[in-house]
Design a protein around this motif. Sequence first.
Motif, PDB file in Angstrom:
ATOM      1  N   ILE A  84       0.832  -1.205   0.000  1.00 51.19           N
ATOM      2  CA  ILE A  84       0.000   0.000   0.000  1.00 51.19           C
ATOM      3  C   ILE A  84       0.869   1.258   0.000  1.00 51.19           C
ATOM      4  N   GLU A  85       1.938   1.243   0.801  1.00 48.22           N
ATOM      5  CA  GLU A  85       2.828   2.400   0.863  1.00 48.22           C
ATOM      6  C   GLU A  85       3.552   2.600  -0.462  1.00 48.22           C
ATOM      7  N   ARG A  86       3.976   1.491  -1.084  1.00 49.80           N
ATOM      8  CA  ARG A  86       4.666   1.589  -2.369  1.00 49.80           C
ATOM      9  C   ARG A  86       3.744   2.157  -3.438  1.00 49.80           C
ATOM     10  N   GLU A  87       2.496   1.689  -3.458  1.00 48.09           N
ATOM     11  CA  GLU A  87       1.540   2.200  -4.439  1.00 48.09           C
ATOM     12  C   GLU A  87       1.236   3.676  -4.195  1.00 48.09           C
ATOM     13  N   ARG A  88       1.190   4.077  -2.928  1.00 55.12           N
ATOM     14  CA  ARG A  88       0.939   5.489  -2.607  1.00 55.12           C
ATOM     15  C   ARG A  88       2.082   6.371  -3.114  1.00 55.12           C
ATOM     16  N   MET A  89       3.319   5.916  -2.888  1.00 57.27           N
ATOM     17  CA  MET A  89       4.481   6.691  -3.334  1.00 57.27           C
ATOM     18  C   MET A  89       4.535   6.750  -4.861  1.00 57.27           C
ATOM     19  N   GLU A  90       4.211   5.634  -5.525  1.00 57.47           N
ATOM     20  CA  GLU A  90       4.214   5.621  -6.987  1.00 57.47           C
ATOM     21  C   GLU A  90       3.171   6.588  -7.527  1.00 57.47           C
ATOM     22  N   LYS A  91       2.013   6.644  -6.872  1.00 60.08           N
ATOM     23  CA  LYS A  91       0.959   7.560  -7.301  1.00 60.08           C
ATOM     24  C   LYS A  91       1.403   9.002  -7.133  1.00 60.08           C
ATOM     25  N   GLU A  92       2.073   9.306  -6.012  1.00 63.36           N
ATOM     26  CA  GLU A  92       2.564  10.659  -5.776  1.00 63.36           C
ATOM     27  C   GLU A  92       3.603  11.044  -6.829  1.00 63.36           C
ATOM     28  N   GLU A  93       4.481  10.097  -7.173  1.00 69.93           N
ATOM     29  CA  GLU A  93       5.494  10.377  -8.194  1.00 69.93           C
ATOM     30  C   GLU A  93       4.843  10.660  -9.544  1.00 69.93           C
ATOM     31  N   GLN A  94       3.851   9.842  -9.915  1.00 71.30           N
ATOM     32  CA  GLN A  94       3.178  10.045 -11.198  1.00 71.30           C
ATOM     33  C   GLN A  94       2.456  11.385 -11.247  1.00 71.30           C
ATOM     34  N   ASN A  95       1.957  11.838 -10.097  1.00 72.63           N
ATOM     35  CA  ASN A  95       1.266  13.130 -10.053  1.00 72.63           C
ATOM     36  C   ASN A  95       2.223  14.304 -10.260  1.00 72.63           C
ATOM     37  N   GLN A  96       3.534  14.050 -10.078  1.00 68.50           N
ATOM     38  CA  GLN A  96       4.519  15.107 -10.303  1.00 68.50           C
ATOM     39  C   GLN A  96       4.801  15.310 -11.794  1.00 68.50           C
ATOM     40  N   LEU A  97       4.430  14.336 -12.614  1.00 71.19           N
ATOM     41  CA  LEU A  97       4.611  14.476 -14.057  1.00 71.19           C
ATOM     42  C   LEU A  97       3.488  15.328 -14.636  1.00 71.19           C
ATOM     43  N   SER A  98       3.781  15.952 -15.755  1.00 72.04           N
ATOM     44  CA  SER A  98       2.732  16.672 -16.461  1.00 72.04           C
ATOM     45  C   SER A  98       1.853  15.667 -17.199  1.00 72.04           C
ATOM     46  N   GLU A  99       0.687  16.110 -17.605  1.00 70.46           N
ATOM     47  CA  GLU A  99      -0.206  15.240 -18.366  1.00 70.46           C
ATOM     48  C   GLU A  99       0.459  14.814 -19.675  1.00 70.46           C
ATOM     49  N   GLU A 100       1.228  15.719 -20.255  1.00 78.92           N
ATOM     50  CA  GLU A 100       1.932  15.404 -21.504  1.00 78.92           C
ATOM     51  C   GLU A 100       2.972  14.308 -21.290  1.00 78.92           C
ATOM     52  N   GLN A 101       3.710  14.362 -20.167  1.00 87.69           N
ATOM     53  CA  GLN A 101       4.719  13.341 -19.889  1.00 87.69           C
ATOM     54  C   GLN A 101       4.073  11.982 -19.636  1.00 87.69           C
ATOM     55  N   ARG A 102       2.969  11.966 -18.914  1.00 87.24           N
ATOM     56  CA  ARG A 102       2.269  10.689 -18.676  1.00 87.24           C
ATOM     57  C   ARG A 102       1.762  10.094 -19.986  1.00 87.24           C
ATOM     58  N   GLU A 103       1.295  10.967 -20.876  1.00 84.83           N
ATOM     59  CA  GLU A 103       0.802  10.486 -22.168  1.00 84.83           C
ATOM     60  C   GLU A 103       1.950   9.954 -23.025  1.00 84.83           C
ATOM     61  N   GLU A 104       3.114  10.596 -22.945  1.00 82.74           N
ATOM     62  CA  GLU A 104       4.284  10.119 -23.701  1.00 82.74           C
ATOM     63  C   GLU A 104       4.685   8.718 -23.247  1.00 82.74           C
ATOM     64  N   GLN A 144       5.538   2.086 -16.355  1.00 79.33           N
ATOM     65  CA  GLN A 144       5.129   3.439 -15.948  1.00 79.33           C
ATOM     66  C   GLN A 144       5.902   3.882 -14.703  1.00 79.33           C
ATOM     67  N   THR A 145       6.059   2.974 -13.743  1.00 81.93           N
ATOM     68  CA  THR A 145       6.797   3.296 -12.523  1.00 81.93           C
ATOM     69  C   THR A 145       8.258   3.593 -12.819  1.00 81.93           C
ATOM     70  N   VAL A 146       8.886   2.717 -13.614  1.00 82.71           N
ATOM     71  CA  VAL A 146      10.309   2.896 -13.949  1.00 82.71           C
ATOM     72  C   VAL A 146      10.538   4.215 -14.685  1.00 82.71           C
ATOM     73  N   MET A 147       9.697   4.497 -15.686  1.00 82.36           N
ATOM     74  CA  MET A 147       9.892   5.707 -16.482  1.00 82.36           C
ATOM     75  C   MET A 147       9.578   6.969 -15.674  1.00 82.36           C
ATOM     76  N   THR A 148       8.605   6.900 -14.801  1.00 79.55           N
ATOM     77  CA  THR A 148       8.291   8.051 -13.953  1.00 79.55           C
ATOM     78  C   THR A 148       9.486   8.405 -13.081  1.00 79.55           C
ATOM     79  N   GLN A 149      10.082   7.406 -12.450  1.00 74.76           N
ATOM     80  CA  GLN A 149      11.238   7.647 -11.583  1.00 74.76           C
ATOM     81  C   GLN A 149      12.413   8.213 -12.364  1.00 74.76           C
ATOM     82  N   ARG A 150      12.637   7.717 -13.566  1.00 75.09           N
ATOM     83  CA  ARG A 150      13.767   8.193 -14.356  1.00 75.09           C
ATOM     84  C   ARG A 150      13.537   9.603 -14.889  1.00 75.09           C
ATOM     85  N   ILE A 151      12.321   9.908 -15.274  1.00 75.65           N
ATOM     86  CA  ILE A 151      12.024  11.249 -15.769  1.00 75.65           C
ATOM     87  C   ILE A 151      12.157  12.270 -14.643  1.00 75.65           C
ATOM     88  N   LEU A 152      11.680  11.926 -13.439  1.00 71.46           N
ATOM     89  CA  LEU A 152      11.773  12.848 -12.305  1.00 71.46           C
ATOM     90  C   LEU A 152      13.217  13.056 -11.872  1.00 71.46           C
TER      91      LEU A 152
END
Length: 218
Positions: free
Chosen positions: A51-71, A140-148
Amino acid sequence: MASAAHPAFPSRGYGTSLGKLADRSTGPTFGASSSQQHRETQRSERERERIERERMEKEEQNQLSEEQREEIREAFMLFDLDKDQKIDYHELKVAMKALGFDLPKAEILSILQTHGSPSEPVNPNTPHHPRLLLPFAQFQTVMTQRILARDPRDEILRAFELFDEGGKGKINLNDLRRVARELGEGLEEEELAAMIDEFDLDGDGAINREEFLGICLQ
Protein backbone atom coordinates in the motif's frame (compact mmCIF):
# COMPACT_ATOMS: atom_id res chain seq x y z
CA MET A 1 -12.88 -56.82 76.45
CA ALA A 2 -13.43 -56.69 72.86
CA SER A 3 -11.83 -53.71 71.19
CA ALA A 4 -13.98 -51.57 68.99
CA ALA A 5 -13.27 -51.94 65.33
CA HIS A 6 -11.48 -49.01 63.83
CA PRO A 7 -13.33 -47.41 61.01
CA ALA A 8 -11.84 -48.21 57.66
CA PHE A 9 -9.76 -45.49 56.05
CA PRO A 10 -11.26 -44.31 52.87
CA SER A 11 -9.60 -45.97 49.96
CA ARG A 12 -7.40 -43.84 47.77
CA GLY A 13 -7.57 -44.43 44.11
CA TYR A 14 -3.86 -44.58 43.60
CA GLY A 15 -4.31 -46.60 40.51
CA THR A 16 -6.77 -44.22 38.93
CA SER A 17 -5.51 -40.70 39.59
CA LEU A 18 -1.97 -40.61 40.86
CA GLY A 19 0.54 -40.39 38.12
CA LYS A 20 -1.96 -39.90 35.39
CA LEU A 21 -0.49 -37.19 33.14
CA ALA A 22 -2.56 -34.83 31.12
CA ASP A 23 -2.93 -35.85 27.52
CA ARG A 24 -0.81 -33.17 25.84
CA SER A 25 -1.63 -34.37 22.38
CA THR A 26 -5.04 -32.73 22.53
CA GLY A 27 -3.99 -29.50 24.28
CA PRO A 28 -3.11 -26.19 22.59
CA THR A 29 0.00 -26.35 20.42
CA PHE A 30 1.97 -23.24 21.28
CA GLY A 31 4.53 -23.70 18.52
CA ALA A 32 1.95 -24.03 15.75
CA SER A 33 -0.02 -21.04 17.06
CA SER A 34 3.13 -18.93 17.23
CA SER A 35 4.10 -19.92 13.69
CA GLN A 36 0.66 -19.03 12.34
CA GLN A 37 0.77 -15.67 14.12
CA HIS A 38 4.19 -15.01 12.62
CA ARG A 39 2.88 -15.74 9.12
CA GLU A 40 -0.08 -13.42 9.69
CA THR A 41 2.30 -10.67 10.85
CA GLN A 42 4.44 -11.14 7.75
CA ARG A 43 1.36 -10.95 5.51
CA SER A 44 0.25 -7.75 7.23
CA GLU A 45 3.72 -6.24 6.81
CA ARG A 46 3.80 -7.11 3.11
CA GLU A 47 0.34 -5.61 2.62
CA ARG A 48 1.37 -2.39 4.37
CA GLU A 49 4.51 -2.22 2.23
CA ARG A 50 2.46 -2.74 -0.93
CA ILE A 51 0.00 0.00 0.00
CA GLU A 52 2.83 2.40 0.86
CA ARG A 53 4.67 1.59 -2.37
CA GLU A 54 1.54 2.20 -4.44
CA ARG A 55 0.94 5.49 -2.61
CA MET A 56 4.48 6.69 -3.33
CA GLU A 57 4.21 5.62 -6.99
CA LYS A 58 0.96 7.56 -7.30
CA GLU A 59 2.56 10.66 -5.78
CA GLU A 60 5.49 10.38 -8.19
CA GLN A 61 3.18 10.04 -11.20
CA ASN A 62 1.27 13.13 -10.05
CA GLN A 63 4.52 15.11 -10.30
CA LEU A 64 4.61 14.48 -14.06
CA SER A 65 2.73 16.67 -16.46
CA GLU A 66 -0.21 15.24 -18.37
CA GLU A 67 1.93 15.40 -21.50
CA GLN A 68 4.72 13.34 -19.89
CA ARG A 69 2.27 10.69 -18.68
CA GLU A 70 0.80 10.49 -22.17
CA GLU A 71 4.28 10.12 -23.70
CA ILE A 72 4.98 7.15 -21.42
CA ARG A 73 1.70 5.51 -22.37
CA GLU A 74 2.22 6.12 -26.11
CA ALA A 75 5.78 4.76 -26.05
CA PHE A 76 4.61 1.56 -24.38
CA MET A 77 1.64 1.08 -26.71
CA LEU A 78 3.74 1.80 -29.80
CA PHE A 79 6.36 -0.86 -29.03
CA ASP A 80 4.08 -3.46 -27.43
CA LEU A 81 3.93 -5.18 -30.80
CA ASP A 82 1.75 -8.13 -29.80
CA LYS A 83 -0.55 -5.89 -27.69
CA ASP A 84 -0.43 -8.13 -24.60
CA GLN A 85 0.29 -5.22 -22.21
CA LYS A 86 3.83 -6.53 -21.69
CA ILE A 87 7.12 -5.74 -23.41
CA ASP A 88 10.28 -7.82 -23.72
CA TYR A 89 13.94 -6.77 -23.74
CA HIS A 90 14.02 -5.41 -27.31
CA GLU A 91 10.68 -3.61 -26.99
CA LEU A 92 11.74 -2.08 -23.67
CA LYS A 93 15.03 -0.85 -25.12
CA VAL A 94 13.44 1.00 -28.04
CA ALA A 95 10.56 2.32 -25.89
CA MET A 96 13.01 3.83 -23.41
CA LYS A 97 15.13 5.23 -26.22
CA ALA A 98 12.03 6.93 -27.65
CA LEU A 99 11.62 8.64 -24.27
CA GLY A 100 15.23 9.83 -24.27
CA PHE A 101 16.91 7.02 -22.31
CA ASP A 102 19.43 5.08 -24.41
CA LEU A 103 20.60 2.49 -21.87
CA PRO A 104 23.23 -0.26 -22.21
CA LYS A 105 22.17 -3.91 -22.31
CA ALA A 106 23.19 -4.59 -18.70
CA GLU A 107 20.95 -1.82 -17.38
CA ILE A 108 17.96 -2.94 -19.45
CA LEU A 109 18.40 -6.51 -18.13
CA SER A 110 18.64 -5.17 -14.58
CA ILE A 111 15.29 -3.40 -14.98
CA LEU A 112 13.68 -6.61 -16.26
CA GLN A 113 15.16 -8.70 -13.45
CA THR A 114 13.95 -6.21 -10.82
CA HIS A 115 10.51 -5.34 -12.18
CA GLY A 116 9.69 -8.00 -14.79
CA SER A 117 7.99 -11.37 -14.65
CA PRO A 118 8.62 -14.57 -16.66
CA SER A 119 6.51 -15.26 -19.74
CA GLU A 120 3.96 -18.05 -19.65
CA PRO A 121 4.10 -21.05 -22.04
CA VAL A 122 1.88 -20.76 -25.09
CA ASN A 123 1.57 -24.52 -25.50
CA PRO A 124 2.11 -26.70 -22.38
CA ASN A 125 3.11 -29.64 -24.58
CA THR A 126 6.14 -27.91 -26.09
CA PRO A 127 9.42 -26.90 -24.41
CA HIS A 128 9.22 -23.41 -22.93
CA HIS A 129 12.13 -21.00 -22.47
CA PRO A 130 10.67 -18.16 -20.37
CA ARG A 131 11.54 -14.54 -21.16
CA LEU A 132 11.34 -11.67 -18.72
CA LEU A 133 8.50 -9.30 -19.61
CA LEU A 134 7.66 -5.87 -18.20
CA PRO A 135 3.96 -5.03 -17.67
CA PHE A 136 2.68 -1.50 -18.32
CA ALA A 137 2.28 -0.61 -14.62
CA GLN A 138 5.95 -1.42 -13.92
CA PHE A 139 7.07 0.38 -17.09
CA GLN A 140 5.13 3.44 -15.95
CA THR A 141 6.80 3.30 -12.52
CA VAL A 142 10.31 2.90 -13.95
CA MET A 143 9.89 5.71 -16.48
CA THR A 144 8.29 8.05 -13.95
CA GLN A 145 11.24 7.65 -11.58
CA ARG A 146 13.77 8.19 -14.36
CA ILE A 147 12.02 11.25 -15.77
CA LEU A 148 11.77 12.85 -12.31
CA ALA A 149 15.45 12.12 -11.64
CA ARG A 150 16.57 13.57 -14.99
CA ASP A 151 18.42 16.87 -15.10
CA PRO A 152 16.11 19.52 -16.64
CA ARG A 153 18.99 20.50 -18.91
CA ASP A 154 18.88 17.05 -20.51
CA GLU A 155 15.22 17.55 -21.44
CA ILE A 156 15.95 20.98 -22.90
CA LEU A 157 18.91 19.73 -24.93
CA ARG A 158 16.74 16.91 -26.22
CA ALA A 159 14.28 19.52 -27.48
CA PHE A 160 17.20 21.45 -29.00
CA GLU A 161 18.16 18.39 -31.05
CA LEU A 162 14.65 18.25 -32.50
CA PHE A 163 15.14 21.80 -33.82
CA ASP A 164 18.76 21.34 -34.88
CA GLU A 165 18.47 19.41 -38.14
CA GLY A 166 21.73 17.73 -39.09
CA GLY A 167 23.39 18.17 -35.69
CA LYS A 168 25.01 21.53 -36.50
CA GLY A 169 24.99 22.62 -32.87
CA LYS A 170 22.86 25.66 -33.77
CA ILE A 171 19.26 26.50 -34.66
CA ASN A 172 19.07 28.77 -37.70
CA LEU A 173 16.23 30.41 -39.57
CA ASN A 174 15.69 27.36 -41.77
CA ASP A 175 15.28 25.18 -38.66
CA LEU A 176 12.66 27.51 -37.20
CA ARG A 177 10.85 27.66 -40.53
CA ARG A 178 10.76 23.84 -40.74
CA VAL A 179 9.52 23.36 -37.16
CA ALA A 180 6.85 26.06 -37.57
CA ARG A 181 5.62 24.30 -40.72
CA GLU A 182 5.56 20.86 -39.00
CA LEU A 183 3.58 22.29 -36.08
CA GLY A 184 1.17 24.08 -38.37
CA GLU A 185 2.17 27.50 -37.07
CA GLY A 186 1.55 30.19 -39.67
CA LEU A 187 4.44 32.46 -38.66
CA GLU A 188 5.71 35.11 -41.07
CA GLU A 189 9.35 35.22 -42.12
CA GLU A 190 9.83 38.48 -40.21
CA GLU A 191 8.53 36.87 -37.00
CA LEU A 192 10.91 33.95 -37.30
CA ALA A 193 13.85 36.26 -37.95
CA ALA A 194 12.87 38.36 -34.93
CA MET A 195 12.99 35.26 -32.73
CA ILE A 196 16.55 34.56 -33.86
CA ASP A 197 17.60 38.19 -33.35
CA GLU A 198 16.14 38.35 -29.84
CA PHE A 199 18.04 35.37 -28.47
CA ASP A 200 21.18 35.35 -30.65
CA LEU A 201 23.62 36.75 -28.10
CA ASP A 202 26.82 36.28 -30.10
CA GLY A 203 25.37 37.72 -33.31
CA ASP A 204 26.11 34.74 -35.58
CA GLY A 205 22.55 34.55 -36.93
CA ALA A 206 21.66 31.34 -35.04
CA ILE A 207 20.86 30.07 -31.54
CA ASN A 208 23.42 27.71 -29.99
CA ARG A 209 22.93 25.27 -27.13
CA GLU A 210 23.83 27.67 -24.34
CA GLU A 211 21.57 30.37 -25.76
CA PHE A 212 18.75 27.84 -26.06
CA LEU A 213 19.28 26.72 -22.45
CA GLY A 214 19.17 30.35 -21.35
CA ILE A 215 15.83 30.84 -23.13
CA CYS A 216 14.25 27.78 -21.51
CA LEU A 217 15.68 28.22 -18.00
CA GLN A 218 15.07 31.93 -17.57
